[in-house]
Design an enzyme around this catalytic site. Structure first.
Site, PDB file in Angstrom:
ATOM      1  N   SER A 169      -1.097 -11.899  11.646  1.00  0.00           N
ATOM      2  CA  SER A 169      -2.161 -10.681  11.574  1.00  0.00           C
ATOM      3  C   SER A 169      -2.298  -9.828  12.892  1.00  0.00           C
ATOM      4  O   SER A 169      -1.535 -10.307  13.856  1.00  0.00           O
ATOM      5  CB  SER A 169      -3.490 -11.330  11.550  1.00  0.00           C
ATOM      6  OG  SER A 169      -4.722 -10.461  11.475  1.00  0.00           O
TER       7      SER A 169
ATOM      8  N   TYR B 155      -9.734 -17.828  13.832  1.00  0.00           N
ATOM      9  CA  TYR B 155      -8.649 -17.147  12.998  1.00  0.00           C
ATOM     10  C   TYR B 155      -7.264 -16.379  13.932  1.00  0.00           C
ATOM     11  O   TYR B 155      -6.402 -16.856  13.526  1.00  0.00           O
ATOM     12  CB  TYR B 155      -9.358 -16.232  11.992  1.00  0.00           C
ATOM     13  CG  TYR B 155      -8.359 -15.342  11.205  1.00  0.00           C
ATOM     14  CD1 TYR B 155      -7.853 -16.064   9.812  1.00  0.00           C
ATOM     15  CD2 TYR B 155      -8.104 -14.048  11.230  1.00  0.00           C
ATOM     16  CE1 TYR B 155      -6.984 -15.271   9.220  1.00  0.00           C
ATOM     17  CE2 TYR B 155      -7.158 -13.500  10.707  1.00  0.00           C
ATOM     18  CZ  TYR B 155      -6.647 -14.003   9.657  1.00  0.00           C
ATOM     19  OH  TYR B 155      -5.591 -13.362   8.621  1.00  0.00           O
TER      20      TYR B 155
END
Length: 293
Positions: free
Chosen positions: A180, A193
């Site tokens: 990400s 995350y």
């Protein structure tokens, strides 16, 4: 491109976790009609985790349109979306199967690996895309169990699946890990995350899994790469963020909008194909202009 929904001004909305494609407004493009295959993955067999919706769904559909048979993994709560993905794969004349499983447990990954190999008659491509996230405004609001769950899903499962499937991916196989842009520009409300995604890409954390696996598995002819998406419009967004954070999601990137899942799928097709035969140990950003360095 003109037939796709405008994602430059996403309205405020929320869903119960893990989210449903049917409730997503506007509906993103997963490539069912827009992707034009060129047989770049003809005869390949692929396992895509998190394949029920979002990036995983678009990748599974693109793979099928490029000639691959596809197995997907998903949570039991996502069965309806998973069934739709499998139907889209089969509509291309390819084998499509799904496995309802929670990848936080080692044994679940072992069984998924064995099941996918059995169902497809082998494996050529592994896409580790399943991920868990849940946003909180303050560090003190992050429950200990959530941090554990995030790492188990996003990091441990990747390692366990690669461990199980590496022997099947020798001599030309490909592994693609979803990381990400959060690894490089973390959001404070996604601290756990972002940390897991950094663990998959940054040299400073978790022994740089993708790069090290590329070094380890290169000798057997397996390529290992990663895709770092930016803000992509999927059910995970309204299911894990407050409505005020969802409103205008993705508008802060240089291109001024969130991305459609199919726009990320192109990166997975490239990395899984022979076009990327000399690409290994790299991270390909699909971020709408945000840097991944």
């Amino acid at each position: 491109m003109s037939e796709r929904a405008d994602l430059s001004s996403i309205p405020a909305q929320q869903q119960e976790w893990p989210g449903s494609l049917a409730a997503l407004d506007p509906r993103p493009d997963h490539g069912e009609t827009s992707w034009q295959g060129r047989a770049r993955l003809a005869g390949r067999r692929a396992l895509v985790t998190g394949g029920d919706s979002g990036i995983g769904r678009a990748t599974a559909i693109a793979f099928a349109k490029e000639g691959a048979d596809v197995a997907i993994a998903h949570l039991p709560q996502e069965q309806a979306d998973a069934d739709d993905t499998v139907a889209a794969v089969r509509a291309e004349g390819r084998t499509g199967v799904s496995f309802a499983t929670d990848l936080r447990e080692h044994q679940a990954n072992v069984e998924l690996a064995a099941g996918a190999v059995s169902a497809l008659g082998g494996l050529d491509v592994l896409v580790c895309n399943a991920a868990f996230q849940m946003s909180h405004d303050e560090l003190r609001d992050f429950p200990p169990d959530q941090v554990r769950r995030t790492f188990e899903t996003n990091v441990f499962s990747t390692f366990w699946l690669v461990h199980e499937l590496a022997p099947h991916l020798a001599d030309g196989g490909s592994i693609v890990v979803t990381t990400s842009v959060q690894a490089y520009q973390p959001s404070s409300h996604l601290v756990d995350y972002a940390a897991t995604k950094a663990a998959l890409t940054n040299k400073a954390a978790l022994t740089n899994m993708v790069v090290n696996l590329a070094q380890e598995l290169g000798a057997q002819g397996t390529r290992v790469n990663a895709v770092a998406p930016g803000p992509i419009w999927t059910p995970l967004i309204p299911a894990t963020m407050s409505a005020d954070k969802v409103e205008g999601f993705g508008a802060d990137v240089p291109l001024g909008r969130a991305g459609h899942p199919v726009e990320v799928a192109a990166a997975y097709v490239f990395l899984a194909s022979d076009e990327a035969s000399y690409v290994s140990g790299t991270v390909l950003g699909v971020t709408g202009g945000k840097p991944v360095f």
